[in-house]
Design an enzyme around this catalytic site. Structure first.
Site, PDB file in Angstrom:
ATOM      1  N   ALA A  22      46.306  22.828  30.402  1.00 22.26           N
ATOM      2  CA  ALA A  22      45.874  23.854  31.356  1.00 22.26           C
ATOM      3  C   ALA A  22      46.727  23.807  32.625  1.00 22.26           C
ATOM      4  O   ALA A  22      47.220  24.833  33.090  1.00 22.26           O
ATOM      5  CB  ALA A  22      44.399  23.654  31.691  1.00 22.26           C
ATOM      6  N   VAL A  53      44.413  16.335  22.704  1.00 24.27           N
ATOM      7  CA  VAL A  53      44.203  17.195  21.535  1.00 24.27           C
ATOM      8  C   VAL A  53      44.487  18.640  21.962  1.00 24.27           C
ATOM      9  O   VAL A  53      44.859  18.877  23.100  1.00 24.27           O
ATOM     10  CB  VAL A  53      42.760  17.075  20.987  1.00 24.27           C
ATOM     11  CG1 VAL A  53      42.565  15.799  20.219  1.00 24.27           C
ATOM     12  CG2 VAL A  53      41.742  17.188  22.121  1.00 24.27           C
ATOM     13  N   ALA A  56      46.416  23.569  17.923  1.00 23.26           N
ATOM     14  CA  ALA A  56      46.470  24.795  17.118  1.00 23.26           C
ATOM     15  C   ALA A  56      46.203  25.977  18.030  1.00 23.26           C
ATOM     16  O   ALA A  56      45.356  25.913  18.917  1.00 23.26           O
ATOM     17  CB  ALA A  56      45.417  24.746  16.012  1.00 23.26           C
ATOM     18  N   LYS A  84      51.562  29.022  12.172  1.00 27.09           N
ATOM     19  CA  LYS A  84      50.161  29.093  11.737  1.00 27.09           C
ATOM     20  C   LYS A  84      49.832  30.557  11.416  1.00 27.09           C
ATOM     21  O   LYS A  84      49.899  31.421  12.294  1.00 27.09           O
ATOM     22  CB  LYS A  84      49.257  28.569  12.859  1.00 27.09           C
ATOM     23  CG  LYS A  84      47.787  28.743  12.554  1.00 27.09           C
ATOM     24  CD  LYS A  84      46.917  28.192  13.679  1.00 27.09           C
ATOM     25  CE  LYS A  84      45.478  28.609  13.476  1.00 27.09           C
ATOM     26  NZ  LYS A  84      44.603  28.249  14.591  1.00 27.09           N
ATOM     27  N   LEU A 333      39.396  22.725  30.174  1.00 25.42           N
ATOM     28  CA  LEU A 333      38.134  22.033  29.916  1.00 25.42           C
ATOM     29  C   LEU A 333      37.253  21.955  31.161  1.00 25.42           C
ATOM     30  O   LEU A 333      36.036  21.812  31.049  1.00 25.42           O
ATOM     31  CB  LEU A 333      38.428  20.626  29.379  1.00 25.42           C
ATOM     32  CG  LEU A 333      39.265  20.622  28.077  1.00 25.42           C
ATOM     33  CD1 LEU A 333      39.667  19.203  27.710  1.00 25.42           C
ATOM     34  CD2 LEU A 333      38.509  21.271  26.939  1.00 25.42           C
ATOM     35  N   THR A 344      40.527  28.317  20.129  1.00 25.39           N
ATOM     36  CA  THR A 344      40.497  29.349  21.159  1.00 25.39           C
ATOM     37  C   THR A 344      40.680  28.835  22.585  1.00 25.39           C
ATOM     38  O   THR A 344      40.843  29.641  23.504  1.00 25.39           O
ATOM     39  CB  THR A 344      39.144  30.093  21.093  1.00 25.39           C
ATOM     40  OG1 THR A 344      38.109  29.145  20.864  1.00 25.39           O
ATOM     41  CG2 THR A 344      39.157  31.127  19.993  1.00 25.39           C
ATOM     42  N   ILE A 346      43.050  27.080  24.246  1.00 25.36           N
ATOM     43  CA  ILE A 346      44.347  27.342  24.898  1.00 25.36           C
ATOM     44  C   ILE A 346      44.459  28.843  25.196  1.00 25.36           C
ATOM     45  O   ILE A 346      44.949  29.254  26.247  1.00 25.36           O
ATOM     46  CB  ILE A 346      45.510  26.827  24.024  1.00 25.36           C
ATOM     47  CG1 ILE A 346      45.461  25.300  23.983  1.00 25.36           C
ATOM     48  CG2 ILE A 346      46.849  27.320  24.552  1.00 25.36           C
ATOM     49  CD1 ILE A 346      46.418  24.664  23.001  1.00 25.36           C
TER      50      ILE A 346
HETATM   51  P1  FAD Z   1      43.125  17.418  30.047  1.00 23.63           P
HETATM   52  O1  FAD Z   1      44.101  17.415  28.939  1.00 23.63           O
HETATM   53  O2  FAD Z   1      42.007  16.435  29.976  1.00 23.63           O
HETATM   54  O3  FAD Z   1      43.918  17.210  31.382  1.00 23.63           O
HETATM   55  C1  FAD Z   1      43.282  16.810  32.577  1.00 23.63           C
HETATM   56  C2  FAD Z   1      44.332  16.462  33.609  1.00 23.63           C
HETATM   57  O4  FAD Z   1      43.692  16.152  34.824  1.00 23.63           O
HETATM   58  C3  FAD Z   1      45.179  15.248  33.239  1.00 23.63           C
HETATM   59  O5  FAD Z   1      46.510  15.458  33.621  1.00 23.63           O
HETATM   60  C4  FAD Z   1      44.566  14.135  34.093  1.00 23.63           C
HETATM   61  O6  FAD Z   1      45.483  13.128  34.378  1.00 23.63           O
HETATM   62  C5  FAD Z   1      44.198  14.940  35.336  1.00 23.63           C
HETATM   63  N1  FAD Z   1      43.175  14.289  36.149  1.00 23.63           N
HETATM   64  C6  FAD Z   1      41.856  14.106  35.876  1.00 23.63           C
HETATM   65  N2  FAD Z   1      41.260  13.435  36.887  1.00 23.63           N
HETATM   66  C7  FAD Z   1      42.223  13.209  37.823  1.00 23.63           C
HETATM   67  C8  FAD Z   1      42.238  12.570  39.086  1.00 23.63           C
HETATM   68  N3  FAD Z   1      41.175  11.972  39.610  1.00 23.63           N
HETATM   69  N4  FAD Z   1      43.407  12.527  39.737  1.00 23.63           N
HETATM   70  C9  FAD Z   1      44.529  13.087  39.253  1.00 23.63           C
HETATM   71  N5  FAD Z   1      44.572  13.704  38.063  1.00 23.63           N
HETATM   72  C10 FAD Z   1      43.426  13.774  37.352  1.00 23.63           C
HETATM   73  N6  FAD Z   1      42.313  23.951  22.060  1.00 23.63           N
HETATM   74  C11 FAD Z   1      43.018  24.789  21.290  1.00 23.63           C
HETATM   75  O7  FAD Z   1      43.412  25.850  21.747  1.00 23.63           O
HETATM   76  N7  FAD Z   1      43.307  24.455  19.994  1.00 23.63           N
HETATM   77  C12 FAD Z   1      42.850  23.338  19.420  1.00 23.63           C
HETATM   78  O8  FAD Z   1      43.165  23.064  18.264  1.00 23.63           O
HETATM   79  C13 FAD Z   1      42.019  22.474  20.191  1.00 23.63           C
HETATM   80  N8  FAD Z   1      41.492  21.333  19.674  1.00 23.63           N
HETATM   81  C14 FAD Z   1      40.660  20.565  20.452  1.00 23.63           C
HETATM   82  C15 FAD Z   1      39.986  19.478  19.888  1.00 23.63           C
HETATM   83  C16 FAD Z   1      39.086  18.743  20.656  1.00 23.63           C
HETATM   84  C17 FAD Z   1      38.323  17.607  20.060  1.00 23.63           C
HETATM   85  C18 FAD Z   1      38.896  19.051  22.027  1.00 23.63           C
HETATM   86  C19 FAD Z   1      37.978  18.257  22.889  1.00 23.63           C
HETATM   87  C20 FAD Z   1      39.585  20.117  22.581  1.00 23.63           C
HETATM   88  C21 FAD Z   1      40.440  20.892  21.804  1.00 23.63           C
HETATM   89  N9  FAD Z   1      41.075  21.989  22.344  1.00 23.63           N
HETATM   90  C22 FAD Z   1      41.802  22.816  21.542  1.00 23.63           C
HETATM   91  C23 FAD Z   1      41.024  22.238  23.761  1.00 23.63           C
HETATM   92  C24 FAD Z   1      42.309  21.702  24.394  1.00 23.63           C
HETATM   93  O9  FAD Z   1      42.484  20.357  24.095  1.00 23.63           O
HETATM   94  C25 FAD Z   1      42.262  21.865  25.877  1.00 23.63           C
HETATM   95  O10 FAD Z   1      41.927  23.165  26.182  1.00 23.63           O
HETATM   96  C26 FAD Z   1      43.595  21.617  26.491  1.00 23.63           C
HETATM   97  O11 FAD Z   1      44.123  20.416  26.086  1.00 23.63           O
HETATM   98  C27 FAD Z   1      43.488  21.664  27.969  1.00 23.63           C
HETATM   99  O12 FAD Z   1      42.942  20.501  28.478  1.00 23.63           O
HETATM  100  P2  FAD Z   1      42.947  20.359  30.032  1.00 23.63           P
HETATM  101  O13 FAD Z   1      44.339  20.507  30.516  1.00 23.63           O
HETATM  102  O14 FAD Z   1      41.904  21.248  30.576  1.00 23.63           O
HETATM  103  O15 FAD Z   1      42.402  18.860  30.251  1.00 23.63           O
END
Ligand code: FAD
Length: 494
Positions: A22, A53, A56, A84, A333, A344, A346
């Site tokens: 994200a 994770v 896809a 895909k 997330l 969905t 991403i």
């Molecule tokens: P994260 O990857 O958790 O990143 C959080 C960031 O915040 C990290 O860089 C971390 O270091 C930083 N952070 C947190 N706290 C602090 C702090 N105190 N100080 C500094 N930095 C901090 N989506 C799809 O589209 N297709 C899929 O196939 C899919 N499969 C998934 C399977 C599972 C089991 C899960 C749980 C999710 C899946 N998703 C999928 C969703 C996808 O993984 C997320 O949407 C995507 O990875 C985005 O995550 P994020 O960047 O929001 O969070």
């Protein structure tokens, strides 16, 4: 809150908290489009890391890449990506049954009625083959083939390595002026008057001041949840799963051009084939399966050598009550989570970014904030309903889990289709009529009657219409090479 309490200072400094998918998608898009007029900083913590994770995707990601000027070959090579064409749903309708929900359309529609009505009449008269025979993408997936074609736009998405994708986007964002800060956020400072976020204080003592903040801190939701106190709407009455285990293995065969979603006794498993490895996971409900049982079921099903041992993820399905609050937008997330059955999340990040860019505030406006939240809510709820369909439409009753999911509500759309072959669909919904039809047919819901327009064709014309549609699919797919043969030439990994 009215505009009077929102600060009227122009927005120049944007701080992105978090560098997962994200964070880096937001940074790349903002830097590429507004990098000359904004000062953009991203802070992330290697020590905390990312969820690891999310590999896809669905087809609109290609549009996002075009907007960012990302070349497909560069992207596929950098992320060890594969193609895909859809998702293979195994054991969903019943144990041993399989169908593919592809990104393609089946047959040709008439303006008055979808192709399913013509197919239905054909089937009643013994003229039609399987519904899956009429879709190019679906048949290509079945036959493990892919290529771009000069005369047909194949609709496809990607599988990719999430860590490599973040690295790829990071380089792009930094090229366009985004500053990266390594560090842990220790405190989020808010302004007592407006309640807006003013700065992020890092453990190192550094302070990152900003006019606008993007919360990409994952499930922690440090800014939107913890600092601004925006609540979370829990959707566990519709979606039972709340835990996952993920692992990476070596590939034991060439990558197929589809994701596998394999239903189990209290959840399901994914297989995401990349060029260099396979991403695996199990998603389950802790009410129906404990962690040891899940681990055992998961480990015993893995193929290849484990190259990253299973790591757990706990989650709650649902969404922030407001993804944009004051001067903070939550993406990824931190904003919402719907289990990854239709890949969905991403996409929802992408939608959040595009909407944010379209309504990017010179100064904050409550009307723009409300509009953003309303649009995102509608989109999220549509995606949730589509995911719920997969559970609701199942014939499985072989475990307490499946008995419970079968009692969940989505009856209107299913009844409408079962009785009339029509799909309740609102303009702008992500999953088009074709997707609902492929999944409902795949899960064994066949409409009782077809639209009268399908009766207008004489029997001979209908036979020709269906025969031509099927032939065109076969001929088109036959022109495609094996998926990995094509990919090795088109975008070889560096
Ligand atoms: P994260 O990857 O958790 O990143 C959080 C960031 O915040 C990290 O860089 C971390 O270091 C930083 N952070 C947190 N706290 C602090 C702090 N105190 N100080 C500094 N930095 C901090 N989506 C799809 O589209 N297709 C899929 O196939 C899919 N499969 C998934 C399977 C599972 C089991 C899960 C749980 C999710 C899946 N998703 C999928 C969703 C996808 O993984 C997320 O949407 C995507 O990875 C985005 O995550 P994020 O960047 O929001 O969070």
């Amino acid at each position: 809150m009215d505009d009077a309490r929102l600060p009227s200072t122009p927005i120049r400094r944007v701080v992105i908290a978090g560098g997962g998918t994200a964070g880096w998608m937001a940074a790349a898009a903002l830097a590429r489009t507004l990098g000359r007029v904004l000062d953009i900083t991203l802070v992330e913590s290697e020590q905390i890391g990312t969820v690891g994770v999310g590999e896809a995707t669905i087809p609109p990601l290609r549009t996002f890449h075009r907007l960012l000027g990302i070349g497909e070959q560069d992207y596929l090579a950098a992320t060890q990506g594969t193609i895909k064409l859809g998702i293979s749903f195994e054991n969903w309708r019943a144990q041993g049954h399989r169908y593919i929900h592809s990104f393609g359309s089946s047959g040709r529609d008439h303006w008055s009625a979808g192709f399913q009505h013509f197919w239905l009449r054909g089937r009643q008269e013994g003229l039609a083959g399987d519904y899956a025979d009429y879709c190019i993408e679906l048949q290509a997936a079945h036959q493990d083939r892919f290529s771009h074609l000069p005369d047909y736009h194949v609709n496809y998405a990607y599988h990719m390595d999430a860590a490599l994708y973040a690295r790829f986007l990071r380089a792009l964002a930094q090229r366009h002026g985004c500053r990266r800060v390594e560090g842990k956020i220790a405190e989020v400072e808010t302004d007592p008057g407006s309640g807006c976020i003013g700065a992020l204080k890092l453990e190192s003592g550094d302070v990152l001041e900003g006019d606008f903040f993007i919360d990409c801190t994952g499930f922690r939701a440090l800014l939107i949840g913890q600092a601004l106190g925006v609540g979370f709407s829990d959707w566990s009455q519709w979606l039972l799963n709340d835990r996952a285990l993920a692992a990476q293995t070596t590939a034991v065969r060439d990558a197929v051009p589809y994701t596998r979603a394999i239903a189990g006794t209290a959840g399901w498993q994914w297989r995401i084939p990349l060029q260099h490895r396979v991403g695996n996971g199990i998603v389950y409900s802790s009410r129906f399966m404990d962690d040891d049982q899940a681990r055992e079921a998961f480990l015993s099903s893995l193929e290849g050598e484990v190259i990253r041992a299973p790591w757990p993820v706990r989650f709650r399905p649902g969404q922030r009550q407001r993804c944009w609050e004051k001067n903070c937008v939550a993406l990824g997330l931190a904003g919402s989570f719907i289990e990854p059955l239709e890949s969905t999340t991403i996409h929802l990040i992408q939608r959040g970014i595009v909407r944010l860019l379209q309504s990017f505030p010179g100064v904050l406006s409550q009307a723009a904030i409300d509009d953003y939240n309303a649009q995102l809510d509608a989109e999220l709820q549509h995606v949730r309903d589509f995911v719920v369909l997969h559970y609701h439409a199942t014939e499985r009753r072989d475990s307490p889990y499946w008995e419970e999911v079968a009692s969940m509500r989505l009856q209107h759309r299913i009844d409408l289709f079962r009785e009339t072959g029509l799909v309740f669909h609102q303009p702008g919904e992500l999953f088009a009529e074709n997707s609902w039809v492929q999944v409902m047919m795949g899960q064994g819901i066949v409409p009782a009657r077809h639209h009268p327009a399908a009766a207008v064709l004489g029997r001979g014309d209908l036979q020709r219409f269906l025969g031509d549609a099927r032939r065109q699919v076969l001929e088109t797919v036959a022109r495609m090479p094996a998926h990995m043969d094509y990919l090795r030439r088109y975008a070889p990994a560096p």
